[in-house]
Design an enzyme around this catalytic site. Sequence first.
Site, PDB file in Angstrom:
ATOM      1  N   ASP A 184       0.876  -1.158   0.000  1.00 10.45           N
ATOM      2  CA  ASP A 184       0.000   0.000   0.000  1.00 10.45           C
ATOM      3  C   ASP A 184       0.910   1.202   0.000  1.00 10.45           C
ATOM      4  O   ASP A 184       1.893   1.258   0.741  1.00 10.45           O
ATOM      5  CB  ASP A 184      -0.936   0.011   1.207  1.00 10.45           C
ATOM      6  N   PHE A 202       3.279   6.753 -13.212  1.00 12.35           N
ATOM      7  CA  PHE A 202       1.825   6.812 -13.040  1.00 12.35           C
ATOM      8  C   PHE A 202       1.522   7.706 -11.836  1.00 12.35           C
ATOM      9  O   PHE A 202       2.427   8.278 -11.225  1.00 12.35           O
ATOM     10  CB  PHE A 202       1.244   5.395 -12.846  1.00 12.35           C
ATOM     11  N   GLY A 203       0.251   7.791 -11.499  1.00 12.25           N
ATOM     12  CA  GLY A 203      -0.147   8.532 -10.298  1.00 12.25           C
ATOM     13  C   GLY A 203       0.369   9.968 -10.306  1.00 12.25           C
ATOM     14  O   GLY A 203       0.185  10.705 -11.267  1.00 12.25           O
ATOM     15  N   ARG A 219       8.742   2.410  -3.253  1.00  8.06           N
ATOM     16  CA  ARG A 219       8.430   1.006  -3.529  1.00  8.06           C
ATOM     17  C   ARG A 219       9.707   0.202  -3.763  1.00  8.06           C
ATOM     18  O   ARG A 219       9.845  -0.912  -3.300  1.00  8.06           O
ATOM     19  CB  ARG A 219       7.503   0.903  -4.745  1.00  8.06           C
ATOM     20  N   ASP A 225       3.485  10.966 -10.292  1.00  3.67           N
ATOM     21  CA  ASP A 225       4.894  11.023 -10.694  1.00  3.67           C
ATOM     22  C   ASP A 225       5.285  12.322 -11.382  1.00  3.67           C
ATOM     23  O   ASP A 225       6.370  12.847 -11.139  1.00  3.67           O
ATOM     24  CB  ASP A 225       5.234   9.847 -11.625  1.00  3.67           C
ATOM     25  N   LYS A 232      13.864   5.092 -11.443  1.00  4.68           N
ATOM     26  CA  LYS A 232      12.813   5.242 -10.427  1.00  4.68           C
ATOM     27  C   LYS A 232      12.930   4.140  -9.369  1.00  4.68           C
ATOM     28  O   LYS A 232      12.853   4.405  -8.168  1.00  4.68           O
ATOM     29  CB  LYS A 232      11.423   5.210 -11.083  1.00  4.68           C
TER      30      LYS A 232
END
Length: 196
Positions: free
Chosen positions: A70, A151-152, A180, A154, A174
């Site tokens: 998460d 994504f999101g 992550r 970024d 990244k």
Amino acid sequence: MKELVLASSNFKKAEEIAALFQGLPIVIKLLANFPDLPEAVENGSTFLENARLKAKHYSQYTNSACLADDSGLEVDALNSKPGVFSARFAGEQGNDADNKEKLLVELKATENRKARFCCVMVFIDVDGSQLETYGICKGEIIKESRGDGGFGYDSLFYVPEFGCTMAEMTLAEKNKISHRGKALRKMAVKLSRYMK
Ligand code: IMP
């Protein structure tokens, strides 16, 4: 080889995770491989609660070991919002463009742009054994999107050490610095010890 279900239907994330787990004796399965699964209800108030919830849910329903993460964005000037609501900050689940727009509006008159991405990973085996790791990546929210990758959030998340946004990095770049990536590398170490 151990079968591991990844508790995510986000293919970009799955790609990031698969790249970092190369070399482990693990076969990764996606939720898409189990079409009739009920979706986990993510109603925890922390990243850890949600990751545990998802790992437990999908491990039980697939009868396999499961890895759930998460993650989300915490912005200092917004009292750590959007946090666990990052995916649905603007209402609809997973509408990145609307989420970014809302973030820019909320920070419009704000000088303090400090933020961090956070990630919690939870592995649960079929016998209930559990491993947990976390990772954070510090950065700043810029005023206009830059870059097409990722994504999101970024394209709004600028990483000072790198001099660019996360959306301007390659996947490999990244992974080296991301929340992550950090959580996953810690998980890969724990998993390889666990599987010996
Ligand atoms: P999830 O619950 O881990 O899927 O992540 C929730 C939300 O946090 C995503 O939908 C994104 O909006 C945001 N997020 C998480 N990780 C990242 C990332 O690496 N880059 C950009 N946004 C992210």
